[in-house]
Write a protein that holds these residues in place. Structure first.
Motif: not given
Length: 171
Positions: A4-5, A165
């Motif tokens: 998503t990022w 992340i």
């Protein structure tokens, strides 16, 4: 979450590439034409540092957006070119050999291949009558210079972002 990022970052760079970059003084001469391929470079980073199949899907999607929004002579040219080159590079280059300098060489090769493919298809359909030597000297090399500098600047921040992340997701 990482996907998503990365999708959000790619979309933002896609917008920046088409809006803000057009106002930057990237022209040293009237004949030289600089084309930023920042989104393409980030897709290559995604291919080697996140996941190959996700990057190939992103490549076709972003290429489709290029065709839809920015270029209108041959619909599907950028979707095909970007997607095919990311696919080709991802299955040709081994991940384990990619350090900073090797990745810079892969980016340079990919950028030359992308611009050459686009020129070749334009030339095939008689949409340009410029020689390949002229295109290399007036478009591909100036663009390569700007894009490689961007690639070198974004290398460490992108890798550290992906690692950070990934660790947050695992732990």
């Amino acid at each position: 979450m990482l996907r998503t990022w990365i999708g959000f970052i790619l979309f933002m760079f896609f917008l920046i590439e088409g809006t803000i970059v057009q106002w930057l003084p990237l022209t040293w001469d009237e004949r030289l034409h600089v084309t930023p391929h920042f989104t393409f470079i980030l897709i290559l980073y995604t291919c080697f540092y996140v996941q190959r199949s996700f990057a190939i899907i992103l490549a076709f999607s972003i290429g489709f957006f290029y065709d839809l929004i920015y270029y209108n002579q041959l619909f599907g040219l950028y979707a095909f070119s970007i997607g095919f080159i990311v696919y080709l590079i991802s299955y040709t280059i081994k991940r384990s050999f990619l350090g900073f300098f090797m990745f810079t060489l892969v980016v340079m090769l990919s950028l030359i291949l992308l611009d050459s493919t686009i020129y070749g298809i334009y030339y095939l359909f008689k949409l340009t009558n410029e020689s390949y030597i002229w295109v290399i000297s007036q478009q591909i090399l100036p663009s390569l210079y700007v894009n490689v500098i961007f690639s070198m600047m974004i290398y460490l921040p992108f890798r550290s972002f992906v690692v950070r992340i990934s660790f947050k997701q695992k732990g």
